[in-house]
Design a protein around this motif. Sequence first.
Motif, PDB file in Angstrom:
ATOM      1  N   GLU A  99       0.807  -1.223   0.000  1.00  0.00           N
ATOM      2  CA  GLU A  99       0.000   0.000   0.000  1.00  0.00           C
ATOM      3  C   GLU A  99       0.840   1.274   0.000  1.00  0.00           C
ATOM      4  O   GLU A  99       0.295   2.371   0.010  1.00  0.00           O
ATOM      5  CB  GLU A  99      -0.969   0.007   1.188  1.00  0.00           C
ATOM      6  CG  GLU A  99      -0.346   0.275   2.537  1.00  0.00           C
ATOM      7  CD  GLU A  99       0.181  -0.990   3.202  1.00  0.00           C
ATOM      8  OE1 GLU A  99       0.444  -0.949   4.414  1.00  0.00           O
ATOM      9  OE2 GLU A  99       0.335  -2.013   2.508  1.00  0.00           O
ATOM     10  N   MET A 152      -3.496  -0.226  -5.681  1.00  0.00           N
ATOM     11  CA  MET A 152      -4.923  -0.206  -5.962  1.00  0.00           C
ATOM     12  C   MET A 152      -5.515  -1.602  -5.889  1.00  0.00           C
ATOM     13  O   MET A 152      -6.670  -1.786  -5.516  1.00  0.00           O
ATOM     14  CB  MET A 152      -5.170   0.394  -7.348  1.00  0.00           C
ATOM     15  CG  MET A 152      -5.036   1.901  -7.415  1.00  0.00           C
ATOM     16  SD  MET A 152      -6.240   2.759  -6.358  1.00  0.00           S
ATOM     17  CE  MET A 152      -7.779   2.323  -7.174  1.00  0.00           C
ATOM     18  N   ARG A 176       2.945   4.463  -1.103  1.00  0.00           N
ATOM     19  CA  ARG A 176       3.008   5.373  -2.249  1.00  0.00           C
ATOM     20  C   ARG A 176       4.467   5.731  -2.483  1.00  0.00           C
ATOM     21  O   ARG A 176       5.057   6.509  -1.732  1.00  0.00           O
ATOM     22  CB  ARG A 176       2.185   6.634  -1.989  1.00  0.00           C
ATOM     23  CG  ARG A 176       0.689   6.376  -1.945  1.00  0.00           C
ATOM     24  CD  ARG A 176      -0.079   7.670  -2.057  1.00  0.00           C
ATOM     25  NE  ARG A 176      -1.503   7.449  -2.023  1.00  0.00           N
ATOM     26  CZ  ARG A 176      -2.404   8.335  -2.410  1.00  0.00           C
ATOM     27  NH1 ARG A 176      -2.003   9.510  -2.863  1.00  0.00           N
ATOM     28  NH2 ARG A 176      -3.684   8.081  -2.357  1.00  0.00           N
ATOM     29  N   GLU A 229     -10.070  10.111  -3.770  1.00  0.00           N
ATOM     30  CA  GLU A 229      -9.720  11.005  -2.653  1.00  0.00           C
ATOM     31  C   GLU A 229     -10.534  12.289  -2.687  1.00  0.00           C
ATOM     32  O   GLU A 229     -11.050  12.751  -1.664  1.00  0.00           O
ATOM     33  CB  GLU A 229      -8.222  11.320  -2.716  1.00  0.00           C
ATOM     34  CG  GLU A 229      -7.678  11.999  -1.483  1.00  0.00           C
ATOM     35  CD  GLU A 229      -6.168  12.110  -1.526  1.00  0.00           C
ATOM     36  OE1 GLU A 229      -5.663  13.245  -1.706  1.00  0.00           O
ATOM     37  OE2 GLU A 229      -5.493  11.070  -1.402  1.00  0.00           O
ATOM     38  N   ILE A 258      -6.781   4.065   1.055  1.00  0.00           N
ATOM     39  CA  ILE A 258      -7.256   4.489  -0.256  1.00  0.00           C
ATOM     40  C   ILE A 258      -8.726   4.891  -0.210  1.00  0.00           C
ATOM     41  O   ILE A 258      -9.125   5.901  -0.775  1.00  0.00           O
ATOM     42  CB  ILE A 258      -7.060   3.354  -1.292  1.00  0.00           C
ATOM     43  CG1 ILE A 258      -5.565   3.077  -1.477  1.00  0.00           C
ATOM     44  CG2 ILE A 258      -7.692   3.717  -2.637  1.00  0.00           C
ATOM     45  CD1 ILE A 258      -5.269   1.874  -2.351  1.00  0.00           C
ATOM     46  N   GLU A 296      -6.970   6.989  -7.928  1.00  0.00           N
ATOM     47  CA  GLU A 296      -6.854   7.208  -6.488  1.00  0.00           C
ATOM     48  C   GLU A 296      -7.169   8.653  -6.108  1.00  0.00           C
ATOM     49  O   GLU A 296      -7.841   8.910  -5.112  1.00  0.00           O
ATOM     50  CB  GLU A 296      -5.445   6.865  -6.023  1.00  0.00           C
ATOM     51  CG  GLU A 296      -5.214   5.381  -5.822  1.00  0.00           C
ATOM     52  CD  GLU A 296      -3.820   5.129  -5.326  1.00  0.00           C
ATOM     53  OE1 GLU A 296      -3.622   5.164  -4.092  1.00  0.00           O
ATOM     54  OE2 GLU A 296      -2.922   4.900  -6.153  1.00  0.00           O
TER      55      GLU A 296
END
Length: 348
Positions: free
Chosen positions: A95, A134, A97, A220, A169, A216
């Motif tokens: 997960e 994702m 980034r 968000e 997410i 994403e």
Amino acid sequence: MITTESKEKLYQALLERNAEYEGVFFVGVITTGIFCRPTCPARKPKLENCEFYQTAQQALLASYRPCQRCRPLSHPNHETELVRMLVDAVEGNPEKRWKDADLQGLSVDPSTARRHFKKRFGMTFVEYARARRMGVAMKHIRAGDKVIDTQISTGYESSSGFRDAFSRIMGEPPTSNKQTQVLYASWLDTELGPMIAIADEHALYLLEFVDRRGLEKEIERLRFRNNSAIVPGETEPIRLIEQELKEYFTGSLKAFTTPVHFIGTPFQKRVWEQLRNIAFGDKITYTKVAEQIGKPTAFRAVANANGTNQLAIIVPCHRVIREDGNLAGYGGGMHRKRWLLEHEEKRS
């Protein structure tokens, strides 16, 4: 789109470990949560436990992680140490980034990582990491409310680890803040690949292809603008759009009736409403749309609004082209824009 008939052929190739199918398909194994190349030496799963994908990126977005035996993210017997190290790094924290600074912390030049991944399997390292990230959320969505054996499916030591990755997410469930709105997300399989649908009990808020770049960020924005948490589930608008998409792809439906909820500026909403007036089978220019909403010089702003549309196909931004006839861009990919326009032209 892989048909039932072609699935049987691909499954036979999998059983035979047919090297001629290398690069043609990847297989996701539902019971283990991994995806493999056609020649994987592992024990073969039953057909009903297989899902077939044309690219590794599709398999990643469908929540599968790469097999450690056949290493589907490299050419047979030709995997660089750099690629192996970075894939292992992502698997250690799916997960995460990734940023250039993270790569530099591993003594890896970002441009080198980009080049190696692009050469090996057609996507950059950042695209790979994003697809894997994702995929964590998509697995939860696909499973709905089922209990997931996360130790097998994702490699996490506990189910809470998986839920934490999902919530990064999709947002935390509204357990402490009663004012938070709950939205529900579902995975929809379509002729052009899987889509994610997000809705409340009354209207659809988002419909996008799961491999859309920037998805994403779209999710968000949806969460923050609407003060929402997103959880797996179905609502009536989701069930309706799933049925209408099936009818659209068979050519029997030309206008969608699923109720939608726009989140944007007044100008964006005005553009999106106008796009819904473009007839099935027609194409129109950005300039023409600007004229129709009474803003003839705002064609660039129209193009920007077109690009921020969060309801793919329903709000037919694929029907908007440039003055010179060039198809311009499309968030879901140019191959999909061409397919949609050809599909509608044949049936109009």
